[in-house]
Design a protein around this motif. Sequence first.
Motif, PDB file in Angstrom:
ATOM      1  N   GLY A  14       0.846  -1.181   0.000  1.00 55.36           N
ATOM      2  CA  GLY A  14       0.000   0.000   0.000  1.00 55.36           C
ATOM      3  C   GLY A  14       0.876   1.224   0.000  1.00 55.36           C
ATOM      4  N   TYR A  15       0.408   2.303  -0.618  1.00 55.71           N
ATOM      5  CA  TYR A  15       1.215   3.510  -0.762  1.00 55.71           C
ATOM      6  C   TYR A  15       0.407   4.757  -0.446  1.00 55.71           C
ATOM      7  CZ  TYR A  15       4.271   0.370  -3.384  1.00 55.71           C
ATOM      8  OH  TYR A  15       5.083  -0.676  -3.755  1.00 55.71           O
ATOM      9  N   ALA A  16       1.088   5.751   0.086  1.00 55.32           N
ATOM     10  CA  ALA A  16       0.478   7.065   0.226  1.00 55.32           C
ATOM     11  C   ALA A  16       0.243   7.634  -1.169  1.00 55.32           C
ATOM     12  CB  ALA A  16       1.392   7.983   1.029  1.00 55.32           C
ATOM     13  N   ASP A  17      -0.795   8.422  -1.309  1.00 51.53           N
ATOM     14  CA  ASP A  17      -1.117   8.997  -2.623  1.00 51.53           C
ATOM     15  C   ASP A  17       0.056   9.801  -3.183  1.00 51.53           C
ATOM     16  OD1 ASP A  17      -4.631   9.686  -1.899  1.00 51.53           O
ATOM     17  OD2 ASP A  17      -3.621   7.880  -2.611  1.00 51.53           O
ATOM     18  N   SER A  18       0.798  10.445  -2.304  1.00 55.69           N
ATOM     19  CA  SER A  18       1.885  11.321  -2.742  1.00 55.69           C
ATOM     20  C   SER A  18       3.040  10.576  -3.395  1.00 55.69           C
ATOM     21  CB  SER A  18       2.400  12.137  -1.560  1.00 55.69           C
ATOM     22  OG  SER A  18       2.864  11.283  -0.540  1.00 55.69           O
ATOM     23  N   VAL A  19       3.119   9.257  -3.191  1.00 57.81           N
ATOM     24  CA  VAL A  19       4.248   8.497  -3.748  1.00 57.81           C
ATOM     25  C   VAL A  19       3.817   7.424  -4.734  1.00 57.81           C
ATOM     26  CG1 VAL A  19       5.530   8.912  -1.619  1.00 57.81           C
ATOM     27  CG2 VAL A  19       4.364   6.722  -1.937  1.00 57.81           C
ATOM     28  N   LYS A  20       2.529   7.234  -4.904  1.00 52.09           N
ATOM     29  CA  LYS A  20       2.041   6.210  -5.838  1.00 52.09           C
ATOM     30  C   LYS A  20       2.594   6.438  -7.241  1.00 52.09           C
ATOM     31  CE  LYS A  20      -2.329   4.822  -3.697  1.00 52.09           C
ATOM     32  NZ  LYS A  20      -3.805   4.906  -3.772  1.00 52.09           N
ATOM     33  N   GLY A  21       3.057   5.358  -7.842  1.00 51.81           N
ATOM     34  CA  GLY A  21       3.617   5.447  -9.186  1.00 51.81           C
ATOM     35  C   GLY A  21       5.080   5.847  -9.211  1.00 51.81           C
ATOM     36  N   ARG A  22       5.618   6.294  -8.088  1.00 50.09           N
ATOM     37  CA  ARG A  22       7.025   6.698  -8.032  1.00 50.09           C
ATOM     38  C   ARG A  22       7.854   5.792  -7.126  1.00 50.09           C
ATOM     39  NH1 ARG A  22       8.437  11.429  -5.865  1.00 50.09           N
ATOM     40  NH2 ARG A  22       6.668  11.559  -4.434  1.00 50.09           N
TER      41      ARG A  22
END
Length: 119
Positions: free
Chosen positions: A58-66
């Motif tokens: 799971g990822y915070a929205d601020s780092v998703k995709g990066r």
Amino acid sequence: QVQLVESGGGLVQPGGSLRLSCAASGSIWSIAAMGWYRQAPGKQRELVATITTLGSTGYADSVKGRFTFSRDNGMTAVYLQMNSLKPEDTAVYYCNAARISSAGRIDYWGKGTLVTVSS
């Protein structure tokens, strides 16, 4: 008890990449999930990414995709691959291990590794 040691932090230019590592030792069998948190100057510690023993992430929205969170078998080491870094990613990054028992949740923390994104 679980001991956690982070490594891999440093100075990187915007758009660059870093790979953080966290080595776990001790009662690794008791870990239910691991996570990366970060704390920027003057801000509260925030969750960046999590991974379970089954490999679900799971990822915070601020780092998703990066950012990509991965682990080896047995949770002895976890990694955070950080790409397309931004100045706002600058923070101390902490490795976390969560242990679930009849007494509830117990959290273990590493000492942190500093990531600075700056030109």
